[in-house]
Structures are given as C-alpha cells and as structure tokens.
Design a protein around this motif. Sequence first.
Motif, PDB file in Angstrom:
ATOM      1  N   THR A 123      44.938  32.284  42.011  1.00  0.00           N
ATOM      2  CA  THR A 123      44.768  33.116  43.200  1.00  0.00           C
ATOM      3  C   THR A 123      44.375  34.544  42.842  1.00  0.00           C
ATOM      4  O   THR A 123      43.846  35.270  43.687  1.00  0.00           O
ATOM      5  CB  THR A 123      46.055  33.126  44.047  1.00  0.00           C
ATOM      6  OG1 THR A 123      47.169  33.521  43.242  1.00  0.00           O
ATOM      7  CG2 THR A 123      46.308  31.744  44.636  1.00  0.00           C
ATOM      8  N   THR A 124      44.623  34.945  41.599  1.00  0.00           N
ATOM      9  CA  THR A 124      44.103  36.232  41.123  1.00  0.00           C
ATOM     10  C   THR A 124      42.653  36.094  40.689  1.00  0.00           C
ATOM     11  O   THR A 124      41.805  36.956  40.979  1.00  0.00           O
ATOM     12  CB  THR A 124      44.943  36.754  39.944  1.00  0.00           C
ATOM     13  OG1 THR A 124      46.287  36.962  40.386  1.00  0.00           O
ATOM     14  CG2 THR A 124      44.387  38.068  39.398  1.00  0.00           C
ATOM     15  N   ASN A 125      42.335  34.993  40.025  1.00  0.00           N
ATOM     16  CA  ASN A 125      40.990  34.785  39.495  1.00  0.00           C
ATOM     17  C   ASN A 125      39.920  34.721  40.580  1.00  0.00           C
ATOM     18  O   ASN A 125      38.759  35.088  40.339  1.00  0.00           O
ATOM     19  CB  ASN A 125      40.971  33.489  38.674  1.00  0.00           C
ATOM     20  CG  ASN A 125      39.702  33.322  37.858  1.00  0.00           C
ATOM     21  OD1 ASN A 125      39.167  34.297  37.311  1.00  0.00           O
ATOM     22  ND2 ASN A 125      39.209  32.107  37.770  1.00  0.00           N
ATOM     23  N   ILE A 126      40.273  34.279  41.801  1.00  0.00           N
ATOM     24  CA  ILE A 126      39.272  34.219  42.865  1.00  0.00           C
ATOM     25  C   ILE A 126      38.720  35.601  43.199  1.00  0.00           C
ATOM     26  O   ILE A 126      37.600  35.719  43.710  1.00  0.00           O
ATOM     27  CB  ILE A 126      39.817  33.546  44.145  1.00  0.00           C
ATOM     28  CG1 ILE A 126      41.049  34.270  44.668  1.00  0.00           C
ATOM     29  CG2 ILE A 126      40.091  32.070  43.910  1.00  0.00           C
ATOM     30  CD1 ILE A 126      41.605  33.670  45.967  1.00  0.00           C
ATOM     31  N   ARG A 127      39.461  36.652  42.861  1.00  0.00           N
ATOM     32  CA  ARG A 127      38.996  38.019  43.150  1.00  0.00           C
ATOM     33  C   ARG A 127      37.814  38.410  42.272  1.00  0.00           C
ATOM     34  O   ARG A 127      37.055  39.322  42.612  1.00  0.00           O
ATOM     35  CB  ARG A 127      40.160  38.997  42.957  1.00  0.00           C
ATOM     36  CG  ARG A 127      41.297  38.758  43.936  1.00  0.00           C
ATOM     37  CD  ARG A 127      42.603  39.362  43.474  1.00  0.00           C
ATOM     38  NE  ARG A 127      42.523  40.817  43.344  1.00  0.00           N
ATOM     39  CZ  ARG A 127      43.492  41.569  42.814  1.00  0.00           C
ATOM     40  NH1 ARG A 127      44.601  40.985  42.363  1.00  0.00           N
ATOM     41  NH2 ARG A 127      43.346  42.865  42.725  1.00  0.00           N
ATOM     42  N   HIS A 128      37.657  37.742  41.113  1.00  0.00           N
ATOM     43  CA  HIS A 128      36.539  38.052  40.227  1.00  0.00           C
ATOM     44  C   HIS A 128      35.203  37.590  40.794  1.00  0.00           C
ATOM     45  O   HIS A 128      34.147  37.977  40.297  1.00  0.00           O
ATOM     46  CB  HIS A 128      36.744  37.374  38.859  1.00  0.00           C
ATOM     47  CG  HIS A 128      37.872  37.949  38.074  1.00  0.00           C
ATOM     48  ND1 HIS A 128      38.742  37.174  37.343  1.00  0.00           N
ATOM     49  CD2 HIS A 128      38.299  39.225  37.920  1.00  0.00           C
ATOM     50  CE1 HIS A 128      39.648  37.942  36.764  1.00  0.00           C
ATOM     51  NE2 HIS A 128      39.401  39.197  37.102  1.00  0.00           N
ATOM     52  N   TYR A 129      35.250  36.741  41.827  1.00  0.00           N
ATOM     53  CA  TYR A 129      34.034  36.147  42.372  1.00  0.00           C
ATOM     54  C   TYR A 129      33.790  36.564  43.817  1.00  0.00           C
ATOM     55  O   TYR A 129      33.110  35.878  44.570  1.00  0.00           O
ATOM     56  CB  TYR A 129      34.119  34.625  42.263  1.00  0.00           C
ATOM     57  CG  TYR A 129      34.177  34.149  40.832  1.00  0.00           C
ATOM     58  CD1 TYR A 129      33.025  33.826  40.129  1.00  0.00           C
ATOM     59  CD2 TYR A 129      35.394  34.064  40.157  1.00  0.00           C
ATOM     60  CE1 TYR A 129      33.078  33.411  38.809  1.00  0.00           C
ATOM     61  CE2 TYR A 129      35.465  33.651  38.837  1.00  0.00           C
ATOM     62  CZ  TYR A 129      34.304  33.322  38.177  1.00  0.00           C
ATOM     63  OH  TYR A 129      34.346  32.922  36.863  1.00  0.00           O
ATOM     64  N   ILE A 130      34.324  37.726  44.180  1.00  0.00           N
ATOM     65  CA  ILE A 130      34.225  38.190  45.555  1.00  0.00           C
ATOM     66  C   ILE A 130      32.790  38.458  45.981  1.00  0.00           C
ATOM     67  O   ILE A 130      32.477  38.526  47.166  1.00  0.00           O
ATOM     68  CB  ILE A 130      35.106  39.459  45.734  1.00  0.00           C
ATOM     69  CG1 ILE A 130      35.385  39.716  47.219  1.00  0.00           C
ATOM     70  CG2 ILE A 130      34.487  40.648  45.029  1.00  0.00           C
ATOM     71  CD1 ILE A 130      36.415  40.808  47.446  1.00  0.00           C
ATOM     72  N   TYR A 182      35.481  28.775  47.213  1.00  0.00           N
ATOM     73  CA  TYR A 182      34.373  29.446  47.899  1.00  0.00           C
ATOM     74  C   TYR A 182      33.529  28.476  48.716  1.00  0.00           C
ATOM     75  O   TYR A 182      33.085  28.805  49.830  1.00  0.00           O
ATOM     76  CB  TYR A 182      33.533  30.245  46.904  1.00  0.00           C
ATOM     77  CG  TYR A 182      34.203  31.555  46.573  1.00  0.00           C
ATOM     78  CD1 TYR A 182      34.111  32.630  47.440  1.00  0.00           C
ATOM     79  CD2 TYR A 182      34.973  31.702  45.422  1.00  0.00           C
ATOM     80  CE1 TYR A 182      34.769  33.828  47.168  1.00  0.00           C
ATOM     81  CE2 TYR A 182      35.628  32.896  45.139  1.00  0.00           C
ATOM     82  CZ  TYR A 182      35.521  33.952  46.023  1.00  0.00           C
ATOM     83  OH  TYR A 182      36.172  35.138  45.759  1.00  0.00           O
TER      84      TYR A 182
END
Length: 340
Positions: free
Chosen positions: A192-199, A247
């Motif tokens: 859930t933190t890693n999804i922020r890298h693909y915003i 995504y």
Amino acid sequence: MCTNITLTAKNGDIFFGRTMDLDISMFGEDPGLDLDITLATVPKHINIASQVSPWTSKYTVLGVMTKYTTVMYDGMNEHGLVGDMQVLVEATTKNTQDIIDDGKQPLLTEEFVLYILSNFKTVAEIKEHYKEFVLADEPFVYKGQNLHFPLHYTFVDTTGEGIVLEPVLDGGFKLYDYVDVMTNSPEYNYHTTNIRHYINLSDIDHPTHRVMKNKVDVEPIEHGTGYGLFGLPGDYTSPSRFIRSFYLKNMLDDFDTNKGINRLYSVFRPIIVPRGLEHKKAEMSITDYTRYWSGYDVTKQIAYTQTGEGLAITAKELDTSLTDITYHAIHLDNNVVFAS
C-alpha cells in the motif's frame, strides 16, 4: 503465488476474484503430489473435522477446496462474506499448547479460510474476534505428507468493506484495511506504500505531440494509445502484480451488475501467469503458473472457476439446502462452441 481483486458495480454489488498460482499439481496435470481441487459446498450445522480444533459450521460455504479435507483456498458463505488465502513468507505460527495456555484458540494455517467463512457473517464481526485466534505450528497432514503453507488472508463482505489478516505476531494477526487488491509477500503495508510510486499512471493517453527546446516535434507512436500507462510493471513478481491490479482495477469503466463477472474476468487477464514462465530451477519441469481462476458474484451467490487446463468455466450457485459436504466437478476442457 496469487492475486485477488474486488470490483463494485454501480448499484454496490460486489464481485471478488482470485488467481491461484502454484508449482504443485491441482488437477492431475503434473506428476508428484496432487492437491485434488474441486468446487465444494460445506453446509451449516455440521461438524468440521479439523486436525487441531474441530468446530461446528454456522453458515453454508461454497468454495474451492482440496477434496475430502478442510483446506479451502477461496470461498463465499450464505451471507456474502468472501475470502481467500495467499502466500506470505513472513507468516509465523506458535506452539499449540502455548496458544491454549494463553487462552486463545489454535487454528491451522490451511484451515483458516473455511473456519472464518463458516463462522462469521461480516467483516465487522471478524474485527471483533480476530485477536482470539492464533495459528498453530502444526503441519497439515495430506496423503501422508506434512504440508505447511505460510499464508495471509483477505475477507470482504456485501458492504464492500474488506480486511487483510497477516499472522506475523508469533502466530497472531496484524489487521489492515483492504484496498481491493491483494498479492503475496512482502507484508501488506509495503504494497500500500508502493502504489504511491506509480501515482503518475493514468487512463488518459499522451498528448498528440511535444515540441522540444531544439524545435524537434516529437510525436508518440500510434497516436499515443496506451501512453497513460507507460511504465506499468509487466512482470509477475507480487509487487508488480499488485501495482498492475490496483491501477487497472481503478481505471475500469463503471459497470452494471449484469456485466460484473465479465469485468472481473477481464481485469484478471493481464495477471494470469502462463505455464512455463516461472521455473524455480533450470532443471525443474514443473512451473509456478495460474492453476485456476475463481470469481464470485456475491449478490447472486454464484462461484465461477476456470482452470489453466482449458477454457471452460464451471459455475455453481450456493445451495443452503444441502446437509452433507458436496463436491462439484470442475470442467478441464475447452468447451468451445463452433459457429455453424
């Protein structure tokens, strides 16, 4: 090992699905140990013969199981609670007697999905009680072999509320709010933190062209189709599958409930692992691939299953009138209808 995704129709109906990716035979397709997978109905008010803590089921459950065992990989109960298990290498267990001495209930890792689905109606109920359970360090005995899969779990109810339970506290659970996607290790807070890298990913294609400082006019290939998702991870590692699932699921068009299973299946297509891509060692012939996909229409109480062996999809409606555990054959053929 696996991926799950939850979709919600315009009217709020829930559709839950998962892929089962494993390097162990499930339908007799490989030599060696076979897990003998079937769709099964486990009725309410029957005794469940656990290898550690037998219990009586409160609710009828329909799901994918290893035949003649208590191992349910994914399923749905009569109140619309749905859930699954997936590999978490960081999972822990605890000595059974120590669990009992602590006043907690020991449960087998492999039996946990069936236990929860046959005992609880909602995610809110699970939240009230999950601290009472601890996973025991005993193996599940199957065909004379001691099996133990390190696992974590997802559960979703008819409201769309979902949780992830990860047994990383000496057999006890950390609880996370579910973001409608789940894969394997590492722990959920990493994903859930890693999804922020693909915003930056978008469902909007790139502009038709860009004029650079040196006056060169650069045009995207094929009119920019798909450029909004440029950089979306395409490999089959669990972090990449999580990003891809998260995504893509969030970019789908809104849909009516009668299109739910179709939409669910469509978003899984980029996640399904073909046979042959993942050999643990060069000399090994058996590979980790998608042995089956399952999808659940929670409102209509129908389970759909497709194996990696054929195109056929087997559907089964949950039946609360059954009084004995009942096994329903999963079709392995292509079941193709030829045009006349």
